[in-house]
Design a protein around this motif. Structure first.
Motif, mmCIF file in Angstrom:
data_model
loop_
_atom_site.group_PDB
_atom_site.id
_atom_site.type_symbol
_atom_site.label_atom_id
_atom_site.label_comp_id
_atom_site.label_asym_id
_atom_site.label_seq_id
_atom_site.Cartn_x
_atom_site.Cartn_y
_atom_site.Cartn_z
ATOM 1 N N LYS A 46 8.323 -8.330 8.517
ATOM 2 C CA LYS A 46 9.115 -8.100 7.132
ATOM 3 C C LYS A 46 8.990 -6.791 6.595
ATOM 4 C CE LYS A 46 8.011 -13.013 6.386
ATOM 5 N NZ LYS A 46 7.413 -13.915 5.530
ATOM 6 N N SER A 92 1.968 -7.077 -3.188
ATOM 7 C CA SER A 92 2.564 -7.064 -2.111
ATOM 8 C C SER A 92 3.654 -5.803 -2.223
ATOM 9 C CB SER A 92 3.633 -8.310 -1.873
ATOM 10 O OG SER A 92 2.881 -9.446 -2.030
ATOM 11 N N SER A 136 -3.256 -5.955 4.423
ATOM 12 C CA SER A 136 -2.682 -6.416 5.688
ATOM 13 C C SER A 136 -1.278 -6.277 5.459
ATOM 14 C CB SER A 136 -2.875 -7.988 5.822
ATOM 15 O OG SER A 136 -2.493 -8.650 4.486
ATOM 16 N N ARG A 137 -0.551 -6.427 6.732
ATOM 17 C CA ARG A 137 1.072 -6.133 6.696
ATOM 18 C C ARG A 137 1.597 -7.113 7.797
ATOM 19 N NH1 ARG A 137 1.488 0.038 9.174
ATOM 20 N NH2 ARG A 137 3.609 -0.731 9.462
ATOM 21 N N ASP A 138 2.935 -7.276 7.433
ATOM 22 C CA ASP A 138 3.910 -8.051 8.451
ATOM 23 C C ASP A 138 4.792 -7.276 8.806
ATOM 24 O OD1 ASP A 138 5.609 -9.685 9.341
ATOM 25 O OD2 ASP A 138 5.205 -11.345 7.862
ATOM 26 N N ASN A 139 4.632 -6.651 9.946
ATOM 27 C CA ASN A 139 5.450 -5.841 10.631
ATOM 28 C C ASN A 139 7.005 -6.223 10.654
ATOM 29 O OD1 ASN A 139 3.747 -3.815 10.806
ATOM 30 N ND2 ASN A 139 2.932 -4.350 12.917
#
Length: 119
Positions: free
Chosen positions: A75, A21, A70-73
């Motif tokens: 965060k 991460s 993948s990404r969590d925009n």
């Protein structure tokens, strides 16, 4: 000041899985593309996978079908799920982000996290 902090590297056996991460923090106005690069001893740094703000992805041929980015925009975090790991995946993995911060639009790098694939 913007910082990228990677986590999740380590030692895994061939055929195993690992997830790394990278969280970006600081004065971030807009996050564009994020990606993962790797550098093995004696080799040049190479792109592993990248993802745009809209979710479009790009992978190195050597990891297609095994790695997923993948990404969590919300965060400002990007992930790299690595499956079916091979000894040749051993490298230091670096996170990269193109973003607009307090100092303008620029390219940022994390400090790197070691991934070792060995029995």
């Amino acid at each position: 000041q913007v910082q990228l902090v990677e986590s999740g590297g380590g030692l895994v056996q061939p055929g195993g899985s690992l997830r790394v991460s990278c969280a970006a923090s600081g004065s971030i106005f807009r996050m564009d593309a994020m990606g993962w690069y790797r550098q093995a001893p004696g080799k040049q740094r190479e792109l592993v996978a990248a993802i745009t703000s809209g979710g479009s992805t790009n992978y190195a041929d050597s990891v297609k079908g095994r790695f997923t980015i993948s990404r969590d925009n919300a965060k400002n975090t990007v992930y790299l799920q690595m499956n079916s790991l091979k000894p040749e995946d051993t490298a230091v993995y670096y996170c990269n982000a193109e973003l607009a911060g307090a100092l303008g639009f620029s390219d940022y790098w994390g400090q790197g996290t070691q991934v070792t694939v060995s029995s």
